[in-house]
Design a protein around this motif. Sequence first.
Motif, short mmCIF file in Angstrom:
data_model
loop_
_atom_site.label_atom_id
_atom_site.label_comp_id
_atom_site.label_asym_id
_atom_site.label_seq_id
_atom_site.Cartn_x
_atom_site.Cartn_y
_atom_site.Cartn_z
N ASN A 239 0.83 -1.21 0.00
CA ASN A 239 0.00 0.00 0.00
C ASN A 239 0.86 1.26 0.00
O ASN A 239 0.36 2.34 0.25
CB ASN A 239 -0.93 0.01 1.21
N GLU A 240 2.15 1.08 -0.26
CA GLU A 240 3.07 2.20 -0.25
C GLU A 240 2.75 3.18 -1.37
O GLU A 240 2.52 2.79 -2.51
CB GLU A 240 4.50 1.67 -0.40
N LYS A 241 2.71 4.44 -1.01
CA LYS A 241 2.48 5.51 -1.98
C LYS A 241 3.73 6.38 -1.98
O LYS A 241 4.05 7.02 -0.99
CB LYS A 241 1.23 6.31 -1.60
N VAL A 242 4.43 6.37 -3.12
CA VAL A 242 5.75 6.99 -3.20
C VAL A 242 5.67 8.39 -3.79
O VAL A 242 5.10 8.60 -4.86
CB VAL A 242 6.71 6.11 -4.05
N LEU A 243 6.28 9.32 -3.08
CA LEU A 243 6.38 10.70 -3.55
C LEU A 243 7.58 10.78 -4.49
O LEU A 243 8.71 10.51 -4.10
CB LEU A 243 6.56 11.65 -2.36
N ILE A 244 7.31 11.14 -5.74
CA ILE A 244 8.35 11.21 -6.76
C ILE A 244 8.59 12.67 -7.15
O ILE A 244 7.80 13.55 -6.85
CB ILE A 244 7.99 10.35 -7.99
N LYS A 245 9.69 12.89 -7.85
CA LYS A 245 10.12 14.25 -8.21
C LYS A 245 9.05 14.99 -9.01
O LYS A 245 8.83 16.18 -8.80
CB LYS A 245 11.43 14.18 -8.99
N GLU A 246 8.38 14.31 -9.93
CA GLU A 246 7.36 14.97 -10.76
C GLU A 246 6.20 15.50 -9.92
O GLU A 246 5.67 16.58 -10.20
CB GLU A 246 6.84 14.00 -11.83
N ILE A 247 5.84 14.76 -8.89
CA ILE A 247 4.75 15.22 -8.00
C ILE A 247 5.23 16.41 -7.17
O ILE A 247 4.48 17.37 -6.96
CB ILE A 247 4.25 14.07 -7.11
N VAL A 248 6.47 16.37 -6.74
CA VAL A 248 7.04 17.50 -5.99
C VAL A 248 7.07 18.75 -6.86
O VAL A 248 6.73 19.84 -6.39
CB VAL A 248 8.45 17.16 -5.46
N LEU B 152 0.92 16.35 0.45
CA LEU B 152 2.14 15.59 0.69
C LEU B 152 2.00 14.59 1.82
O LEU B 152 2.72 13.60 1.88
CB LEU B 152 3.30 16.55 0.99
N GLY B 153 1.05 14.81 2.71
CA GLY B 153 0.86 13.94 3.86
C GLY B 153 0.32 12.57 3.51
O GLY B 153 0.35 11.66 4.34
N GLU B 154 -0.14 12.37 2.29
CA GLU B 154 -0.70 11.06 1.92
C GLU B 154 0.36 10.08 1.43
O GLU B 154 0.08 8.91 1.23
CB GLU B 154 -1.79 11.23 0.86
N PHE B 155 1.60 10.54 1.28
CA PHE B 155 2.66 9.67 0.78
C PHE B 155 3.38 8.97 1.92
O PHE B 155 3.70 9.57 2.94
CB PHE B 155 3.64 10.48 -0.07
N THR B 156 3.65 7.67 1.74
CA THR B 156 4.29 6.87 2.78
C THR B 156 5.79 6.69 2.55
O THR B 156 6.49 6.24 3.44
CB THR B 156 3.63 5.48 2.87
N ALA B 157 6.26 7.02 1.36
CA ALA B 157 7.68 6.91 1.03
C ALA B 157 8.06 8.07 0.11
O ALA B 157 7.20 8.66 -0.53
CB ALA B 157 7.96 5.58 0.33
N ILE B 158 9.35 8.36 0.06
CA ILE B 158 9.82 9.46 -0.78
C ILE B 158 11.10 9.04 -1.49
O ILE B 158 12.00 8.46 -0.88
CB ILE B 158 10.04 10.75 0.06
N GLU B 159 11.15 9.31 -2.78
CA GLU B 159 12.38 9.08 -3.54
C GLU B 159 13.40 10.14 -3.17
O GLU B 159 13.05 11.28 -2.84
CB GLU B 159 12.09 9.16 -5.04
N ASP B 160 14.67 9.76 -3.25
CA ASP B 160 15.74 10.70 -2.91
C ASP B 160 15.69 11.96 -3.78
O ASP B 160 15.91 13.06 -3.29
CB ASP B 160 17.10 10.02 -3.02
N ALA B 161 15.40 11.79 -5.07
CA ALA B 161 15.33 12.94 -5.98
C ALA B 161 14.18 13.87 -5.59
O ALA B 161 14.30 15.10 -5.71
CB ALA B 161 15.16 12.47 -7.42
N ALA B 162 13.08 13.32 -5.11
CA ALA B 162 11.94 14.13 -4.67
C ALA B 162 12.32 14.93 -3.42
O ALA B 162 11.97 16.10 -3.29
CB ALA B 162 10.73 13.25 -4.42
N ALA B 163 13.02 14.29 -2.49
CA ALA B 163 13.46 14.98 -1.28
C ALA B 163 14.41 16.12 -1.64
O ALA B 163 14.34 17.20 -1.05
CB ALA B 163 14.14 14.00 -0.33
N ASP B 164 15.28 15.88 -2.62
CA ASP B 164 16.20 16.92 -3.05
C ASP B 164 15.43 18.12 -3.61
O ASP B 164 15.74 19.27 -3.28
CB ASP B 164 17.16 16.37 -4.11
N SER B 165 14.40 17.87 -4.40
CA SER B 165 13.59 18.96 -4.93
C SER B 165 12.84 19.69 -3.82
O SER B 165 12.74 20.92 -3.84
CB SER B 165 12.59 18.42 -5.95
N LEU B 166 12.33 18.96 -2.85
CA LEU B 166 11.59 19.58 -1.73
C LEU B 166 12.50 20.45 -0.86
O LEU B 166 12.03 21.39 -0.22
CB LEU B 166 10.93 18.52 -0.86
N SER B 167 13.79 20.16 -0.86
CA SER B 167 14.71 20.94 -0.02
C SER B 167 14.74 22.40 -0.43
O SER B 167 15.10 23.26 0.36
CB SER B 167 16.12 20.35 -0.10
#
Length: 122
Positions: A3-12, A24-39
């Motif tokens: 049931n993992e919902k992954v936050l990806i760079k395109e969504i960010v 953003l609160g509905e995502f259970t995992a985050i890709e490293d590239a997405a975290a970099d964009s969110l920074s």
Amino acid sequence: MSNEKVLIKEIVEQFLEDENSVDLGEFTAIEDAAADSLSKHRGELYLNGLTNLSDSAAESLSKHRGELYLNGLASLSDSAAESLSKHKGWLDLGLTTLSDAAAESLSKYKGWLGLVDLTTLS
């Protein structure tokens, strides 16, 4: 099936264009590239659905400026704690346990640090 919902760079990128377009609160995992964009985002980030955080994602999110909510995390690696201790702003973590090394890292945090769910500490 996960049931993992992954936050990806395109969504960010969609979120960065219009903060109201994505919860953003509905995502259970985050890709490293997405975290970099969110920074690069300035302001509140509610990532309370995340249940784990890679060391790389923690390093990226530590560069974010503003309120950072990670209340879905029950634990954090020592390396991730060291990175997040450098975050500037409000940091709210849902951790229930904390290693001695992580506690030492987070003790250096210079902002408001929320650890209200913490139940175990040596």
